[in-house]
Design a protein around this motif. Structure first.
Motif, PDB file in Angstrom:
ATOM      1  N   ALA A  37       0.855  -1.185   0.000  1.00  0.00           N
ATOM      2  CA  ALA A  37       0.000   0.000   0.000  1.00  0.00           C
ATOM      3  C   ALA A  37       0.896   1.242   0.000  1.00  0.00           C
ATOM      4  O   ALA A  37       2.112   1.139   0.154  1.00  0.00           O
ATOM      5  N   PRO A  38       0.273   2.426  -0.141  1.00  0.00           N
ATOM      6  CA  PRO A  38       1.066   3.651  -0.058  1.00  0.00           C
ATOM      7  C   PRO A  38       1.788   3.716   1.283  1.00  0.00           C
ATOM      8  O   PRO A  38       1.280   3.198   2.266  1.00  0.00           O
ATOM      9  N   ARG A  63       1.157   3.328  -5.245  1.00  0.00           N
ATOM     10  CA  ARG A  63       0.184   4.424  -5.287  1.00  0.00           C
ATOM     11  C   ARG A  63      -1.208   4.015  -4.828  1.00  0.00           C
ATOM     12  O   ARG A  63      -2.022   4.850  -4.479  1.00  0.00           O
ATOM     13  N   ARG A  64      -1.516   2.711  -4.825  1.00  0.00           N
ATOM     14  CA  ARG A  64      -2.771   2.224  -4.255  1.00  0.00           C
ATOM     15  C   ARG A  64      -2.527   0.890  -3.585  1.00  0.00           C
ATOM     16  O   ARG A  64      -1.424   0.346  -3.648  1.00  0.00           O
ATOM     17  N   GLU A  65      -3.557   0.364  -2.948  1.00  0.00           N
ATOM     18  CA  GLU A  65      -3.408  -0.891  -2.214  1.00  0.00           C
ATOM     19  C   GLU A  65      -3.577  -2.081  -3.157  1.00  0.00           C
ATOM     20  O   GLU A  65      -4.493  -2.112  -3.971  1.00  0.00           O
ATOM     21  N   TYR A  66      -2.669  -3.041  -3.022  1.00  0.00           N
ATOM     22  CA  TYR A  66      -2.706  -4.284  -3.794  1.00  0.00           C
ATOM     23  C   TYR A  66      -2.653  -5.455  -2.822  1.00  0.00           C
ATOM     24  O   TYR A  66      -1.914  -5.405  -1.846  1.00  0.00           O
ATOM     25  N   ARG A  67      -3.422  -6.497  -3.115  1.00  0.00           N
ATOM     26  CA  ARG A  67      -3.353  -7.740  -2.347  1.00  0.00           C
ATOM     27  C   ARG A  67      -3.207  -8.902  -3.317  1.00  0.00           C
ATOM     28  O   ARG A  67      -3.877  -8.943  -4.351  1.00  0.00           O
ATOM     29  N   LEU A  68      -2.346  -9.829  -2.980  1.00  0.00           N
ATOM     30  CA  LEU A  68      -2.116 -11.027  -3.792  1.00  0.00           C
ATOM     31  C   LEU A  68      -2.362 -12.218  -2.900  1.00  0.00           C
ATOM     32  O   LEU A  68      -1.749 -12.340  -1.836  1.00  0.00           O
TER      33      LEU A  68
END
Length: 65
Positions: free
Chosen positions: A49-50, A54-59
């Protein structure tokens, strides 16, 4: 057996699905334009996340129904 991974991006209700960490990494670097540091953090920890991205990512691994 393939372990499928779902990428969830903040603000997008549709996950992107990948057949390997390498495929996900290529996508993150080329399409999402994450830095190598942010992409590696996502692969290692399952989220980023920031201010690293620049935005939140989840894998996460695909969980069967």
């Amino acid at each position: 057996m393939i372990t499928w991974l779902d990428l969830l991006v903040e603000g997008d209700p549709h996950p992107r699905r990948f057949d390997s960490r390498q495929t996900a990494l290529a996508y993150l670097l080329r399409v999402e334009r994450l830095s190598e540091e942010a992409a590696q953090h996502l692969l290692d920890h399952g989220e980023v996340a920031p201010p690293l991205a620049r935005r939140e990512y989840r894998l996460q691994p695909l969980t069967p129904p």
